[in-house]
Design a protein around this motif. Sequence first.
Motif, PDB file in Angstrom:
ATOM      1  N   TRP A 222      -6.430   5.334  -4.522  1.00  0.00           N
ATOM      2  CA  TRP A 222      -7.823   5.579  -4.863  1.00  0.00           C
ATOM      3  C   TRP A 222      -8.796   4.649  -4.169  1.00  0.00           C
ATOM      4  O   TRP A 222      -9.874   5.070  -3.775  1.00  0.00           O
ATOM      5  CB  TRP A 222      -8.021   5.502  -6.381  1.00  0.00           C
ATOM      6  CG  TRP A 222      -7.167   6.509  -7.081  1.00  0.00           C
ATOM      7  CD1 TRP A 222      -7.245   7.874  -6.973  1.00  0.00           C
ATOM      8  CD2 TRP A 222      -6.076   6.250  -7.962  1.00  0.00           C
ATOM      9  NE1 TRP A 222      -6.283   8.471  -7.733  1.00  0.00           N
ATOM     10  CE2 TRP A 222      -5.545   7.509  -8.371  1.00  0.00           C
ATOM     11  CE3 TRP A 222      -5.486   5.099  -8.478  1.00  0.00           C
ATOM     12  CZ2 TRP A 222      -4.478   7.635  -9.242  1.00  0.00           C
ATOM     13  CZ3 TRP A 222      -4.424   5.208  -9.347  1.00  0.00           C
ATOM     14  CH2 TRP A 222      -3.928   6.470  -9.725  1.00  0.00           C
ATOM     15  N   SER A 223      -8.465   3.393  -4.053  1.00  0.00           N
ATOM     16  CA  SER A 223      -9.384   2.486  -3.377  1.00  0.00           C
ATOM     17  C   SER A 223      -9.399   2.795  -1.879  1.00  0.00           C
ATOM     18  O   SER A 223      -8.341   2.820  -1.239  1.00  0.00           O
ATOM     19  CB  SER A 223      -8.968   1.033  -3.582  1.00  0.00           C
ATOM     20  OG  SER A 223      -9.713   0.191  -2.715  1.00  0.00           O
ATOM     21  N   PRO A 224     -10.584   3.000  -1.292  1.00  0.00           N
ATOM     22  CA  PRO A 224     -10.647   3.256   0.152  1.00  0.00           C
ATOM     23  C   PRO A 224     -10.479   1.998   0.988  1.00  0.00           C
ATOM     24  O   PRO A 224     -10.501   2.073   2.217  1.00  0.00           O
ATOM     25  CB  PRO A 224     -12.056   3.843   0.329  1.00  0.00           C
ATOM     26  CG  PRO A 224     -12.849   3.255  -0.789  1.00  0.00           C
ATOM     27  CD  PRO A 224     -11.902   3.109  -1.946  1.00  0.00           C
ATOM     28  N   TYR A 225     -10.277   0.871   0.331  1.00  0.00           N
ATOM     29  CA  TYR A 225     -10.186  -0.400   1.047  1.00  0.00           C
ATOM     30  C   TYR A 225      -8.807  -1.055   0.961  1.00  0.00           C
ATOM     31  O   TYR A 225      -8.613  -2.131   1.517  1.00  0.00           O
ATOM     32  CB  TYR A 225     -11.238  -1.375   0.495  1.00  0.00           C
ATOM     33  CG  TYR A 225     -12.637  -0.814   0.562  1.00  0.00           C
ATOM     34  CD1 TYR A 225     -13.290  -0.686   1.781  1.00  0.00           C
ATOM     35  CD2 TYR A 225     -13.287  -0.379  -0.591  1.00  0.00           C
ATOM     36  CE1 TYR A 225     -14.562  -0.139   1.855  1.00  0.00           C
ATOM     37  CE2 TYR A 225     -14.564   0.158  -0.531  1.00  0.00           C
ATOM     38  CZ  TYR A 225     -15.193   0.281   0.701  1.00  0.00           C
ATOM     39  OH  TYR A 225     -16.454   0.826   0.763  1.00  0.00           O
ATOM     40  N   GLY A 226      -7.852  -0.417   0.265  1.00  0.00           N
ATOM     41  CA  GLY A 226      -6.575  -1.068  -0.005  1.00  0.00           C
ATOM     42  C   GLY A 226      -5.406  -0.453   0.731  1.00  0.00           C
ATOM     43  O   GLY A 226      -5.454   0.687   1.207  1.00  0.00           O
ATOM     44  N   ALA A 227      -4.313  -1.203   0.806  1.00  0.00           N
ATOM     45  CA  ALA A 227      -3.058  -0.748   1.406  1.00  0.00           C
ATOM     46  C   ALA A 227      -1.914  -1.510   0.763  1.00  0.00           C
ATOM     47  O   ALA A 227      -2.079  -2.653   0.327  1.00  0.00           O
ATOM     48  CB  ALA A 227      -3.057  -0.965   2.919  1.00  0.00           C
ATOM     49  N   VAL A 246      -5.117 -10.382  -0.357  1.00  0.00           N
ATOM     50  CA  VAL A 246      -4.258  -9.768  -1.375  1.00  0.00           C
ATOM     51  C   VAL A 246      -5.097  -9.520  -2.617  1.00  0.00           C
ATOM     52  O   VAL A 246      -5.756 -10.434  -3.116  1.00  0.00           O
ATOM     53  CB  VAL A 246      -3.051 -10.665  -1.693  1.00  0.00           C
ATOM     54  CG1 VAL A 246      -2.210 -10.055  -2.800  1.00  0.00           C
ATOM     55  CG2 VAL A 246      -2.218 -10.903  -0.438  1.00  0.00           C
ATOM     56  N   GLN A 247      -5.072  -8.281  -3.114  1.00  0.00           N
ATOM     57  CA  GLN A 247      -5.839  -7.947  -4.319  1.00  0.00           C
ATOM     58  C   GLN A 247      -5.301  -6.656  -4.924  1.00  0.00           C
ATOM     59  O   GLN A 247      -5.150  -5.648  -4.223  1.00  0.00           O
ATOM     60  CB  GLN A 247      -7.324  -7.781  -4.002  1.00  0.00           C
ATOM     61  CG  GLN A 247      -8.192  -7.581  -5.240  1.00  0.00           C
ATOM     62  CD  GLN A 247      -9.661  -7.425  -4.889  1.00  0.00           C
ATOM     63  OE1 GLN A 247     -10.012  -6.719  -3.947  1.00  0.00           O
ATOM     64  NE2 GLN A 247     -10.527  -8.111  -5.630  1.00  0.00           N
ATOM     65  N   ASP A 248      -5.019  -6.675  -6.209  1.00  0.00           N
ATOM     66  CA  ASP A 248      -4.537  -5.487  -6.909  1.00  0.00           C
ATOM     67  C   ASP A 248      -5.554  -4.354  -6.785  1.00  0.00           C
ATOM     68  O   ASP A 248      -6.769  -4.584  -6.767  1.00  0.00           O
ATOM     69  CB  ASP A 248      -4.304  -5.818  -8.383  1.00  0.00           C
ATOM     70  CG  ASP A 248      -3.781  -4.637  -9.166  1.00  0.00           C
ATOM     71  OD1 ASP A 248      -2.599  -4.291  -8.997  1.00  0.00           O
ATOM     72  OD2 ASP A 248      -4.563  -4.064  -9.946  1.00  0.00           O
ATOM     73  N   GLU A 249      -5.057  -3.112  -6.717  1.00  0.00           N
ATOM     74  CA  GLU A 249      -5.964  -1.976  -6.571  1.00  0.00           C
ATOM     75  C   GLU A 249      -6.918  -1.863  -7.754  1.00  0.00           C
ATOM     76  O   GLU A 249      -8.075  -1.439  -7.601  1.00  0.00           O
ATOM     77  CB  GLU A 249      -5.182  -0.675  -6.395  1.00  0.00           C
ATOM     78  CG  GLU A 249      -6.081   0.502  -6.054  1.00  0.00           C
ATOM     79  CD  GLU A 249      -5.331   1.806  -5.829  1.00  0.00           C
ATOM     80  OE1 GLU A 249      -5.964   2.773  -5.360  1.00  0.00           O
ATOM     81  OE2 GLU A 249      -4.115   1.863  -6.129  1.00  0.00           O
TER      82      GLU A 249
END
Length: 465
Positions: A222-227, A246-249
Amino acid sequence: MSRPPRRTGARRGPRRPVDPARRAAFDALRAVHAGGAYANLALAEILDRRHLDERDAALATELVAGSSRLQGTYDAILEAAAGRPLSSLQPAAVDVLRLGTHQVLSMRIPTRAAVDSAVDLAGTAIGERVTGLVNAVLRKVAAHDLDAWVDRLSAGTSGVERLALRTHHPRWIAQTYADLLGEEAAAALEADNVAPRPTLVVRPGLTERDDLVAAGATATRWSPYGAVGVGNPGDLVAVRDGRAGVQDEGSQLVALALSRVEAPAGRWLDMCAGPGGKAALLTGLARARGEDVLAAEVAEHRAGLVAQALRAYRPRPGVICADGTRPAWRAGAFARVMLDAPCTGLGALRRRPESRWRHQPEDVDDLVPLQAQLLVSAIRSTLPGGVVAYVTCSPHPSETEDVVQTVVDELGAQRTVVEVLDAPAFLPEVPACGRADPWGGQRFVQLWPHRHGTDAMFLALLRVG
């Protein structure tokens, strides 16, 4: 005629050197239980200092995380096997026993190897006097598998007590989940026992998610910035130079929701910004609008982590060491305020497995006054028409809906109008994320590991009148 020496069960002769993975795991557990450290941070520091190879680092990580996650269950098993309370044993020996129990019951390590390695560790790290005890107790532990032990421990129990034993949580946490989720509680508690894969986030304006995907990561749902899933995040150039982190979605999504709400133009505030993940994402989102972020953090060392997270932005965003309950800024100074309030962290038990055994119900009560005070301060720091995001990494009602209701009602009595917005409407791509509010709506966001694969993040969006 003299008697032969009594056998203790410990190995005779020169003791084999303890392998570096088990020694690292033991030292990390001692830092947790003797020094109050976080397990993941303590182990990361040890691994970095001792330069363990990939295989040993993976073993040490599993030993620390697994023995921390099931600590309460293992302690009950150990007391049954030892026939005495663990409080009567040397604390360091208890940590050896926990590590040994995890190997015996939850890893594909032959029993003899698991027991012998624990005895060697005890002899080297503590002393020969405890090796007989470690040997005897772990051999009794090995008499049953984990399922059989849980069956024995839960015999005669029912309801929440049985749920807690079978999902390896304290009863009070299991009760909280049962109250919130009903029949879904078991799935949610089981999800806490599955270690998450590292999730990355790009700094908008500095790099694109496609760059992470090209490096082998998979885009977040869902986040357009995460992987997700790139091995060791520190191996990526974008992480090393600060263009990603590093960051949880779930943390990404609550920041994204705040950025999507209509609000006046103006500066943004991240009030409790440490360690800096949300501040970095918010900075990229704000600058895309021609606006900027001030990051505030009360603890000096955490303010340093925020500055480190923001290091790649030019010009660098402002970072100050300040107490949000005594603002270092004028009232009504910000268009958007992110308040990720200090909380018990019950929503991040996947990543902080020791936290479930460290916290007590009274810890919630101790935090609530601070959370309410910070939320009042956040609202007063927001200009008319601006928006506050109240966020906790805990689903507990006392830390979430109760705080929001108390503050909104109290400020309303003082003629400060605060509107509770429909937060799920700003995350339309995320299914089943609504949570009931005290006024009869579904205006809060509640993310869950078993539903969304994220930490159990709570979000309320409040517009200041």
